[in-house]
Design an enzyme around this catalytic site. Structure first.
Site, PDB file in Angstrom:
ATOM      1  CD  GLU A  92      -2.846  -0.928   2.227  1.00 48.02           C
ATOM      2  OE1 GLU A  92      -2.366  -1.725   3.298  1.00 48.02           O
ATOM      3  OE2 GLU A  92      -4.167  -0.770   2.473  1.00 48.02           O
ATOM      4  CB  CYS A 105       3.044   7.552   3.018  1.00 45.32           C
ATOM      5  SG  CYS A 105       3.390   6.840   4.314  1.00 45.32           S
ATOM      6  CB  CYS A 112       4.641  -4.613   9.935  1.00 44.59           C
ATOM      7  SG  CYS A 112       6.062  -4.079  10.847  1.00 44.59           S
ATOM      8  CB  CYS A 116       3.486  -1.524  17.182  1.00 43.12           C
ATOM      9  SG  CYS A 116       4.939  -1.448  17.037  1.00 43.12           S
ATOM     10  CB  CYS A 119       0.291  -0.465  14.195  1.00 43.97           C
ATOM     11  SG  CYS A 119       0.666  -0.332  12.440  1.00 43.97           S
ATOM     12  CB  CYS A 343      -0.237   6.967  11.037  1.00 48.81           C
ATOM     13  SG  CYS A 343       0.531   8.419  10.524  1.00 48.81           S
TER      14      CYS A 343
HETATM   15  N1  SAH Z   1       7.803   0.570  11.419  1.00 47.48           N
HETATM   16  C1  SAH Z   1       8.017   1.993  11.062  1.00 47.48           C
HETATM   17  C2  SAH Z   1       7.205   2.652  10.074  1.00 47.48           C
HETATM   18  C3  SAH Z   1       5.917   2.876  10.189  1.00 47.48           C
HETATM   19  S1  SAH Z   1       5.541   4.416  10.441  1.00 47.48           S
HETATM   20  C4  SAH Z   1       7.779   2.842  12.657  1.00 47.48           C
HETATM   21  O1  SAH Z   1       7.126   2.361  13.399  1.00 47.48           O
HETATM   22  O2  SAH Z   1       8.272   3.774  12.780  1.00 47.48           O
HETATM   23  C5  SAH Z   1       4.018   4.770  11.127  1.00 47.48           C
HETATM   24  C6  SAH Z   1       3.810   5.668  12.100  1.00 47.48           C
HETATM   25  O3  SAH Z   1       2.381   5.683  12.490  1.00 47.48           O
HETATM   26  C7  SAH Z   1       4.602   5.063  13.562  1.00 47.48           C
HETATM   27  O4  SAH Z   1       5.007   6.250  14.038  1.00 47.48           O
HETATM   28  C8  SAH Z   1       3.634   4.469  14.118  1.00 47.48           C
HETATM   29  O5  SAH Z   1       4.045   4.585  15.832  1.00 47.48           O
HETATM   30  C9  SAH Z   1       2.332   5.117  13.956  1.00 47.48           C
HETATM   31  N2  SAH Z   1       1.218   4.682  14.002  1.00 47.48           N
HETATM   32  C10 SAH Z   1       0.975   3.247  13.995  1.00 47.48           C
HETATM   33  N3  SAH Z   1      -0.395   2.857  14.187  1.00 47.48           N
HETATM   34  C11 SAH Z   1      -0.909   3.885  14.413  1.00 47.48           C
HETATM   35  C12 SAH Z   1      -2.319   4.291  14.715  1.00 47.48           C
HETATM   36  N4  SAH Z   1      -3.264   3.368  14.663  1.00 47.48           N
HETATM   37  N5  SAH Z   1      -2.708   5.579  14.802  1.00 47.48           N
HETATM   38  C13 SAH Z   1      -1.745   6.697  14.744  1.00 47.48           C
HETATM   39  N6  SAH Z   1      -0.401   6.331  14.450  1.00 47.48           N
HETATM   40  C14 SAH Z   1      -0.152   5.013  14.256  1.00 47.48           C
END
Ligand code: SAH
Length: 364
Positions: A92, A105, A112, A116, A119, A343
């Site tokens: 995506e 992006c 992944c 987390c 996410c 995100c």
């Molecule tokens: N794996 C890398 C790249 C992904 S960036 C990383 O973790 O940095 C994606 C960003 O979105 C990260 O900062 C993550 O913390 C944030 N994120 C993940 N799930 C989210 C959500 N449900 N709402 C808002 N931000 C989120």
């Protein structure tokens, strides 16, 4: 099996390949410009090449490897592209129109491996690393869709490696893609316009610090102490805050004067968003003498994630506490939530889209 994917070759590699076909180096330059500067999607369109060479390229290689399955358009103009790789895995990409410069992006992995809890991508698990070509191709397709084939973006574009996957667990392909993307004879998006985000793969933060022409760095924090971060981001058990922030400090030392890197802090209602958490965060950054800024990202909810976004005034109070302790903090406006493009919402979902437009292989 996918034939040789030309989109993932550096100019030097493309020259080597051209040599195996008995072609001079300038042909490689033409092909490279055709793919990356003119953003042509097939050698058929490279009419500056001799017919026989085009025929050979079509027979032996490919420019396209991602098949566009669907495109979703948000009420705020954000676009989400859902592709399938040649082996059927989801990828995506998100195009985010902005007042000044638009942002693309991209994803670095299909799925992944990090888990987390906030996410949605985590729910896919790791399907596989993307190749450099698959990373570059996402950008080419998004640019063509947004501006027209080969048309220059009016104000350039920013790139963020914040899509699906952990870029620093696919470091080699990431760095190679960035090398291809920055070519003046190609897309010409310089590393200064690129930000890569990591959940905290410490050795690669240090490795990035040693690369001269590198992208900007963002670190996903999500919690101001190990206890909470272990829970929200299990990668913290491998590289706890002390190690992460000491690598960040070393990275900071490698920055030019006035240059900053960024922490991202997703704000989860009643989980990590209290005044006390804000104070802990400020203390933590001070303890490591970090001058980084903090981007606060209100949680983007999605079924079945067990969180809610922090209320507006909670985010504001959190931000004000950080600022009062001289930590620069910004609140990131969510984009594309209605089409699961924000995100942490990328999970190859095809449900609940608004204004769905399903398109076939090529964009209209
Ligand atoms: N794996 C890398 C790249 C992904 S960036 C990383 O973790 O940095 C994606 C960003 O979105 C990260 O900062 C993550 O913390 C944030 N994120 C993940 N799930 C989210 C959500 N449900 N709402 C808002 N931000 C989120």
């Amino acid at each position: 099996m996918l034939p040789l994917h030309l989109t993932g070759l550096t100019l030097a590699e493309l020259s080597e390949f051209a040599a195996t076909l008995g072609e001079p180096a300038y042909r490689a330059k033409q092909i490279f410009a055709g793919i990356h500067a003119r953003r042509l999607r097939s050698p058929t369109e490279m009419t500056d090449l001799p017919k026989e060479l085009r025929a050979k390229l079509i027979e032996q290689t490919t420019v396209e490897s991602l098949r566009l399955e669907s495109r979703y358009i948000s009420s705020d103009g954000t676009r989400r592209y859902l592709f399938k790789t040649h082996d059927g895995l989801p990828v995506e990409t998100v195009f985010i129109p902005e007042e000044r410069r638009d942002t693309i992006c991209f994803s670095s992995q299909s799925g992944c491996p990090l888990q987390c809890t906030f996410c949605l991508t985590a729910q896919l698990g790791l399907l596989r690393n993307l190749t450099a070509g698959e990373i570059v191709e996402q950008i080419i397709v998004a640019l063509n869709d947004a501006y027209g084939e080969g048309v220059e973006p009016p104000h350039g574009t920013n790139l963020v490696g914040m899509g699906a996957g952990e870029p620093f667990l696919n470091f080699e392909a990431l760095i190679k893609a960035i090398r291809i993307i920055k070519e003046p004879n190609g897309l010409h998006i310089v590393p200064n316009r690129i930000t890569v985000s990591t959940a905290g793969v410490v050795p690669k933060i240090r490795e990035l610090a040693s690369i001269a022409d590198r992208p900007h760095l963002a670190i996903s924090l999500a919690a101001p102490n190990d206890e909470l971060r272990n829970e929200l981001m299990p990668i913290n058990k491998k590289w706890p805050l002390r190690e992460l922030l000491s690598a960040c400090k070393d990275f900071e030392k490698s920055l030019a004067r006035g240059e900053r890197f960024t922490f991202e802090y997703v704000m989860l209602r009643d989980v990590n968003d209290s005044d006390e958490h804000a104070r802990q965060l400020a203390t933590l950054l001070k303890r490591h003498a970090l001058k980084a800024k903090v981007n606060l990202i209100p949680h983007n909810p999605a079924e079945p994630l067990p969180y809610q976004p922090s209320a507006f005034d909670r985010v504001e109070s959190f931000r004000a506490i950080l600022e009062s302790k001289r930590v620069h903090a910004f609140v990131r406006r969510p984009r594309g939530r209605d089409i699961l493009a924000a995100c942490g919402q990328l999970a190859a979902r095809t449900d609940k889209p608004v204004n769905i437009q399903t398109v076939s292989h090529r964009l209209a």
